[in-house]
Design an enzyme around this catalytic site. Structure first.
Site, PDB file in Angstrom:
ATOM      1  N   GLU A   1      31.553  50.750  46.563  1.00 27.10           N
ATOM      2  CA  GLU A   1      32.759  51.214  45.891  1.00 27.10           C
ATOM      3  C   GLU A   1      32.563  52.672  45.466  1.00 27.10           C
ATOM      4  OE1 GLU A   1      35.823  51.640  45.353  1.00 27.10           O
ATOM      5  OE2 GLU A   1      36.261  49.621  44.575  1.00 27.10           O
TER       6      GLU A   1
ATOM      7  N   HIS B   1      35.489  41.943  48.506  1.00 27.92           N
ATOM      8  CA  HIS B   1      34.714  40.901  47.838  1.00 27.92           C
ATOM      9  C   HIS B   1      35.586  39.979  46.996  1.00 27.92           C
ATOM     10  CE1 HIS B   1      35.185  42.858  43.926  1.00 27.92           C
ATOM     11  NE2 HIS B   1      34.953  44.014  44.542  1.00 27.92           N
TER      12      HIS B   1
END
Length: 268
Positions: free
Chosen positions: A112, A26
């Site tokens: 994550e 990202h």
């Protein structure tokens, strides 16, 4: 848009059994800019992060078009907003030129690593508030099971720190599912520094030190076989910055140099 499933495959040729996964980290977030760990907590993209996402999307479209590669009609993404917003920017760029943009498929397995009490703190704050837990995490003992996580007050906050084995299992599951849905195809997915690292080491079998995985970088993995979950993965490129140094507004070299604090002690 969010797709519940993706049964059609995009890629080079139907006869090809090697599936290519372009795994994008990202764009820069407010937490990245502030130097704090995110884990599975939310943090919005900064203006720089939005520019990175748009620039990477344009660069990917140009590269794939020049190579004659047809990308899958879906972009897979972590369900955390920083990844989903990056994925939407990539999809919009890939769908430019009269083509419909790929649909988004959000999957929490692409999240994550959960960092429990460290989420929202800087490394210095982690070391001050949870010295024993932070020390074990930073040196790798926490991951390798050399000793159990220290019983410090608050160390189990936000679900505690996710075990590496748990993260590796969900990473393997989701990559296998993607390969199974798109045998012989080229697929774009957006995730996080820790997950990309895990994909390289635990799934791709990469030995040695993993290069830095910066915001907006692209890691290329290939799955050889019939595209089933049991296919053999290999790493072709890690943390590639595909935007030219003079592209994407702020110099891409700044993105490369900025440290990643999503994992302790500089580990990704």
């Amino acid at each position: 848009a969010e797709a519940g499933s993706a049964s059609s495959s995009g890629g080079v040729a139907a006869a090809t059994t090697s599936t290519t996964l372009l795994l994008v980290r990202h764009g820069e977030t407010q937490a990245n800019a502030a130097g704090v760990l995110q884990g599975q907590s939310e943090s919005q993209l900064t203006a720089r992060g939005r520019a990175q996402a748009a620039a990477v999307g344009i660069a990917l479209r140009s590269r794939l078009s020049a190579a004659g590669v047809r990308v899958a009609p879906v972009v897979y993404t972590s369900d955390l907003s920083r990844a989903a917003d990056t994925a939407q920017a990539l999809a919009d760029a890939l769908g430019a030129g009269g083509q419909p943009p790929p649909a988004l498929h959000r999957d929490e397995r692409l999240r994550e690593r959960r960092l429990g009490p460290f989420q929202g703190l800087s490394p210095a704050e982690c070391a001050r508030r949870f010295p024993a837990t932070w020390a074990a995490f930073s040196c790798g003992d926490f991951d390798c099971g050399v000793r159990p996580p220290p019983a410090e007050e608050g160390a189990d906050a936000a679900g505690g720190i996710e075990a590496v084995g748990s993260m590796a299992a969900r990473c393997s599951d989701v990559l296998g599912a993607i390969a199974a849905r798109h045998p012989g195809g080229t697929v774009v997915a957006v995730s996080h520094g820790g997950l990309v690292h895990t994909a390289c080491v635990e799934v791709g079998g990469m030995d040695g030190e993993v290069p830095h995985i910066s915001n907006g970088s692209v890691t290329t993995l290939k799955c050889d076989g019939a595209g089933a979950a049991g296919g053999a993965w290999r790493v072709e490129q890690v943390g590639e910055v595909i935007v030219p140094r003079d592209g994407g507004g702020a110099a891409a070299t700044e993105w490369r140099a900025r440290p990643n604090v999503d994992m302790a002690g500089g580990r990704q």
